[in-house]
Design an enzyme around this catalytic site. Structure first.
Site, PDB file in Angstrom:
ATOM      1  CG  ASP A   1      -0.844  -1.920   7.135  1.00  0.00           C
ATOM      2  OD1 ASP A   1      -2.012  -2.279   7.383  1.00  0.00           O
ATOM      3  OD2 ASP A   1      -0.401  -0.902   6.614  1.00  0.00           O
TER       4      ASP A   1
ATOM      5  NE  ARG B   1     -10.231  -1.703  -3.549  1.00  0.00           N
ATOM      6  CZ  ARG B   1      -9.735  -1.122  -2.190  1.00  0.00           C
ATOM      7  NH1 ARG B   1      -8.719  -1.659  -1.881  1.00  0.00           N
ATOM      8  NH2 ARG B   1     -10.404  -0.415  -1.695  1.00  0.00           N
TER       9      ARG B   1
ATOM     10  CE1 TYR C   1      -9.893   3.823   6.189  1.00  0.00           C
ATOM     11  CE2 TYR C   1      -8.842   4.847   8.055  1.00  0.00           C
ATOM     12  CZ  TYR C   1      -8.678   4.492   6.998  1.00  0.00           C
ATOM     13  OH  TYR C   1      -7.530   4.575   6.162  1.00  0.00           O
ATOM     14  CE  LYS C   2      -8.466   0.996   4.500  1.00  0.00           C
ATOM     15  NZ  LYS C   2      -7.021   0.876   4.432  1.00  0.00           N
TER      16      LYS C   2
ATOM     17  CG  PHE D   1      -1.983   0.966   1.320  1.00  0.00           C
ATOM     18  CD1 PHE D   1      -3.180   0.850   0.470  1.00  0.00           C
ATOM     19  CD2 PHE D   1      -1.867   2.096   2.079  1.00  0.00           C
ATOM     20  CE1 PHE D   1      -4.155   1.722   0.433  1.00  0.00           C
ATOM     21  CE2 PHE D   1      -2.650   3.322   1.899  1.00  0.00           C
ATOM     22  CZ  PHE D   1      -3.908   2.876   1.122  1.00  0.00           C
TER      23      PHE D   1
HETATM   24  C1  LIG Z   1      -6.243   1.771   4.528  1.00  0.00           C
HETATM   25  C2  LIG Z   1      -4.799   1.459   4.639  1.00  0.00           C
HETATM   26  C3  LIG Z   1      -4.129   2.474   5.344  1.00  0.00           C
HETATM   27  C4  LIG Z   1      -4.451   3.658   5.905  1.00  0.00           C
HETATM   28  O1  LIG Z   1      -3.723   4.499   6.362  1.00  0.00           O
HETATM   29  P1  LIG Z   1      -4.058   5.894   7.255  1.00  0.00           P
HETATM   30  O2  LIG Z   1      -2.931   6.467   7.649  1.00  0.00           O
HETATM   31  O3  LIG Z   1      -5.062   4.996   8.337  1.00  0.00           O
HETATM   32  O4  LIG Z   1      -4.736   6.564   6.489  1.00  0.00           O
HETATM   33  C5  LIG Z   1      -2.888   2.097   5.570  1.00  0.00           C
HETATM   34  N1  LIG Z   1      -2.308   0.853   5.245  1.00  0.00           N
HETATM   35  C6  LIG Z   1      -2.952  -0.011   4.375  1.00  0.00           C
HETATM   36  C7  LIG Z   1      -2.318  -1.347   3.907  1.00  0.00           C
HETATM   37  C8  LIG Z   1      -4.288   0.344   4.199  1.00  0.00           C
HETATM   38  O5  LIG Z   1      -5.055  -0.638   3.530  1.00  0.00           O
END
Ligand SMILES: *Cc1c(COP(=O)(O)O)cnc(C)c1O
Length: 416
Positions: free
Chosen positions: A201, A375, A226-227, A132
């Protein structure tokens, strides 16, 4: 546990699966308009109904009436630790190993920096090139700050990239593009064999699949609120530090709330022991209150049941996609083996972006990731099997109803 899927997987068969679903009753615990098929819980989870009265009570009673005494009387100060302990149960960690704090990005920064500072003889962070973006950006920034190298390689080369220079293997367990899930146990073991630590992560894993951090001897982890945990927009993230490392690794953002006794207002920093030492400043109390509601739903459902349903939902969606959408130019990008995927199915299509937009206007919410991935996040707590049938039918309909219909969307999404 996994029921056999019938050969003839039609809408009735999907309804029968809903009838047997041990998590079916959780759907009604989330706010819904009753018509939208929401397959984007991997970007932003639905609102748990119980969060509404909880937020109202926190605002009106705790903030409105108790005011400053709320830090102690309403347990605000301890909330990052208290809710952290509940998240620990969701991810297979122990009490005192998880803290609710900041964003995933900031958590990554803090953990990576702490490892590089603690292990000065090792100067490499190994990661995956398709990780990511924020994970990669943060690693690049940490490398600049502390003077180290980011070795970002292809998925297949991760093991070969580990060596005696490696301080940390930093990976996202479930890939945000394809939904592919790493073998956490094997990769953690490989990192340890090279003398490195691991940082996972869990943004696309927590609340989607069963996670066993302690079982796999994971050192460090971060994840998103938030996911699939349904903490709402702006929900704080969580970070995990294994008990065995809590003396060695230090929070690089030494704020007052990570002090051993903040209310002495000492001029000298003295690190609080344990996960409390990872606190920096004042916690986002209202947001943590909302997140706690989402976490309680996960604990009530139980990670094994959540993971099992994710496996079945994705299986059904992929089978329907192969048979109904394969002939229309879609290709399933998500691994066929249940243990090797999260709760998401990604479909490749050259017209992907226009299709996702067109389907969105027909009440099926998914999203698109370049270059060609549609997705669909199948959040186990509120997705039904009939939703999958209906979604696939609507996707097929959009494509079959012809180029004219898609043309308008193609224009809208044309990238100059
Ligand atoms: C959604 C997501 C994030 C989000 O990072 P924020 O700093 O909380 O916005 C980070 N890493 C991954 C792999 C994600 O899917």
């Amino acid at each position: 546990m996994t029921p056999q899927l019938p050969d003839n997987l039609d809408r009735n068969a999907c309804a029968a699966l809903d009838g047997e679903d041990p998590l079916a009753e959780f759907r009604d615990r989330f706010l819904s308009d009753g018509t939208t098929i929401y397959l984007d819980g991997n970007s932003m989870g639905r609102l748990p109904k119980a969060a509404l009265p909880r937020l109202q009570e926190m605002a009106e009673h705790e903030w409105g009436t108790i005011l400053v005494r709320g830090w102690t009387e309403s347990g605000w100060m301890e909330s990052p630790l208290r809710v952290g302990d509940r998240i620990a149960q969701v991810v297979g960690a122990s009490p005192g190993e998880v803290l609710v704090a900041d964003t995933t990005s900031v958590g990554l920064f803090r953990l990576m920096t702490s490892v590089l500072r603690a292990r000065p003889q090792r100067r490499v962070i190994v990661t995956e090139w398709s990780n990511f973006p924020t994970d990669l950006y943060i690693a690049q920034g940490v490398a600049e700050l502390v003077g180290c190298e980011v070795r970002a390689v292809e998925r297949d080369s991760l093991r070969d990239a580990l060596d005696s220079d490696t301080a940390l293997l930093m990976l996202t367990e479930v890939d945000f593009r394809t939904g592919a899930r790493h073998d956490m146990g094997a990769l953690t073991e490989a990192a340890h064999a090279a003398g490195a630590l691991v940082l996972w992560d869990l943004s696309h894993s927590a609340g989607a699949v069963e996670i066993q951090l302690n079982h796999h001897h994971v050192d460090l982890a971060v994840g998103c609120g938030y996911k699939y945990l349904n903490g709402g927009p702006g929900s704080p993230a969580f970070l995990h530090v294994a008990t065995a490392l809590q003396e060695e690794l230090h929070n690089p953002i030494q704020g007052w709330l990570g002090h051993d006794n903040p209310f002495l207002f000492d001029s000298e920093y003295r690190r609080a022991s344990g996960i409390r030492g990872w606190m920096s400043g004042s916690p986002p109390v209202l947001a943590i209150g909302a997140l706690a509601v989402g976490i309680d739903l996960q604990l009530e459902a139980g990670a094994p049941a959540v993971g099992a349903k994710a496996g079945l939902l994705t299986e059904v969606f992929m089978r329907l996609a192969r048979s109904r959408l394969g002939p229309l130019g879609f290709e399933v990008a998500t691994p066929a083996e249940a243990e090797r995927r999260g709760a998401q199915v990604s479909l490749r299509h050259t017209d992907g972006l226009a299709i996702v937009r067109a389907v969105g206007d027909r009440g099926v919410v998914g999203d698109f990731r370049p270059p060609d991935l549609c997705r669909f996040g199948l959040a186990p707590l509120y997705t039904r099997f009939v939703d999958l049938w209906d979604a696939v039918e609507r996707i097929a309909d959009v494509v079959e109803s012809g180029t004219n219909r898609l043309a308008q969307y193609r224009e809208e999404v044309a990238i100059p």
